[in-house]
Motif scaffolding. Structure first.
Motif, PDB file in Angstrom:
ATOM      1  N   GLY A  10      -3.837  -1.509  -3.215  1.00  0.00           N
ATOM      2  CA  GLY A  10      -4.731  -0.490  -3.046  1.00  0.00           C
ATOM      3  C   GLY A  10      -3.808   0.906  -4.231  1.00  0.00           C
ATOM      4  N   SER A  11      -3.444   2.082  -4.054  1.00  0.00           N
ATOM      5  CA  SER A  11      -3.308   3.405  -4.648  1.00  0.00           C
ATOM      6  C   SER A  11      -2.292   4.122  -3.851  1.00  0.00           C
ATOM      7  CB  SER A  11      -4.578   4.317  -4.654  1.00  0.00           C
ATOM      8  OG  SER A  11      -5.868   3.898  -5.399  1.00  0.00           O
ATOM      9  N   ALA A  12      -1.323   4.404  -4.891  1.00  0.00           N
ATOM     10  CA  ALA A  12       0.065   4.749  -4.415  1.00  0.00           C
ATOM     11  C   ALA A  12      -0.293   5.968  -5.274  1.00  0.00           C
ATOM     12  CB  ALA A  12       1.055   4.028  -4.062  1.00  0.00           C
ATOM     13  N   GLN A  13       0.584   7.337  -4.910  1.00  0.00           N
ATOM     14  CA  GLN A  13       1.752   8.257  -5.932  1.00  0.00           C
ATOM     15  C   GLN A  13       2.197   8.017  -6.350  1.00  0.00           C
ATOM     16  OE1 GLN A  13       1.085  11.634  -3.322  1.00  0.00           O
ATOM     17  NE2 GLN A  13      -1.122  11.988  -4.369  1.00  0.00           N
ATOM     18  N   THR A  14       2.935   8.592  -6.746  1.00  0.00           N
ATOM     19  CA  THR A  14       4.553   8.156  -7.612  1.00  0.00           C
ATOM     20  C   THR A  14       5.289   8.664  -6.698  1.00  0.00           C
ATOM     21  OG1 THR A  14       3.597   8.760  -9.951  1.00  0.00           O
ATOM     22  CG2 THR A  14       6.321   9.310  -9.234  1.00  0.00           C
ATOM     23  N   PRO A  87       3.726   5.596 -12.692  1.00  0.00           N
ATOM     24  CA  PRO A  87       2.652   4.478 -12.927  1.00  0.00           C
ATOM     25  C   PRO A  87       2.512   3.547 -13.824  1.00  0.00           C
ATOM     26  CG  PRO A  87       3.245   7.474 -13.263  1.00  0.00           C
ATOM     27  CD  PRO A  87       4.549   6.607 -12.991  1.00  0.00           C
ATOM     28  N   THR A  90       1.765   0.239 -12.500  1.00  0.00           N
ATOM     29  CA  THR A  90       0.176  -0.250 -12.088  1.00  0.00           C
ATOM     30  C   THR A  90      -0.560  -1.075 -13.040  1.00  0.00           C
ATOM     31  OG1 THR A  90      -0.681   1.839 -12.331  1.00  0.00           O
ATOM     32  CG2 THR A  90      -2.546   0.764 -12.960  1.00  0.00           C
ATOM     33  N   GLN A 115      -5.251  -5.056  -6.891  1.00  0.00           N
ATOM     34  CA  GLN A 115      -4.827  -4.219  -7.711  1.00  0.00           C
ATOM     35  C   GLN A 115      -3.959  -3.459  -7.295  1.00  0.00           C
ATOM     36  OE1 GLN A 115      -6.395  -3.202 -11.139  1.00  0.00           O
ATOM     37  NE2 GLN A 115      -4.973  -1.701 -11.201  1.00  0.00           N
ATOM     38  N   VAL A 116      -3.132  -2.714  -8.382  1.00  0.00           N
ATOM     39  CA  VAL A 116      -2.262  -1.238  -7.621  1.00  0.00           C
ATOM     40  C   VAL A 116      -2.330  -0.603  -8.931  1.00  0.00           C
ATOM     41  CG1 VAL A 116       0.288  -0.984  -7.463  1.00  0.00           C
ATOM     42  CG2 VAL A 116      -0.408  -3.142  -6.457  1.00  0.00           C
ATOM     43  N   THR A 117      -2.665   0.297  -8.367  1.00  0.00           N
ATOM     44  CA  THR A 117      -2.329   2.304  -8.734  1.00  0.00           C
ATOM     45  C   THR A 117      -1.436   2.788  -8.326  1.00  0.00           C
ATOM     46  OG1 THR A 117      -4.951   0.989  -9.180  1.00  0.00           O
ATOM     47  CG2 THR A 117      -4.463   3.808  -9.934  1.00  0.00           C
ATOM     48  N   VAL A 118      -1.052   3.255  -9.439  1.00  0.00           N
ATOM     49  CA  VAL A 118       0.151   4.303  -9.073  1.00  0.00           C
ATOM     50  C   VAL A 118      -0.179   5.740 -10.230  1.00  0.00           C
ATOM     51  CG1 VAL A 118       2.269   5.777  -9.531  1.00  0.00           C
ATOM     52  CG2 VAL A 118       1.604   2.967  -8.792  1.00  0.00           C
ATOM     53  N   SER A 119      -1.222   6.556  -8.406  1.00  0.00           N
ATOM     54  CA  SER A 119      -1.221   8.109 -10.053  1.00  0.00           C
ATOM     55  C   SER A 119       0.198   8.983  -9.819  1.00  0.00           C
ATOM     56  CB  SER A 119      -2.232   8.351  -9.226  1.00  0.00           C
ATOM     57  OG  SER A 119      -1.976   8.607  -8.278  1.00  0.00           O
TER      58      SER A 119
END
Length: 120
Positions: A10-14, A87, A90, A115-119
């Protein structure tokens, strides 16, 4: 045949955390080493972490001290706890299981990827 099913991407923040899981099923006699690999866009697949049947672990230099690999042998499941995400973490994360089947064949098996997305 050995099947691997990954979950937890999934998605996560820095600075955030994610936990990946990978469960193996099928004609399994024994799971030997289980590992996580990742592939970023335009880059080759790289080893993130590995764990042997005896519990010995190995990590890629870029994740040491931030990621932890573990496994539940009874459930044929491997986990990847990812903390202090950056990031550059990702990418698509793939699970691999080095397995011996009930037919005593040694096989290398891959999951479908998550998928791993780091913003930032």
């Amino acid at each position: 045949q050995v099947q691997l099913v990954e979950s937890g991407g999934g998605s996560a923040q820095t600075g955030g955390s994610l936990r990946l899981s990978c469960a193996a099923s099928g004609s399994i006699f024994r799971i030997n080493t289980m590992s996580w690999h990742r592939q970023a866009p335009g880059k080759e697949r790289e080893l993130v972490a590995a764990i042997t049947s005896g519990g010995s672990t190995n990590y890629g230099d870029s994740v040491k001290g931030r990621f932890t690999i573990s496994r539940d042998t009874a459930k044929n499941t491997v986990y990847l706890q990812m903390n202090s995400l950056k990031p550059e973490d990702t990418g698509v994360y793939f699970c691999n299981a080095d397995a011996t089947t009930t037919g005593r064949t040694r096989t290398s098996n891959w999951g479908q990827g998550t998928q791993v997305t780091v913003s930032s």
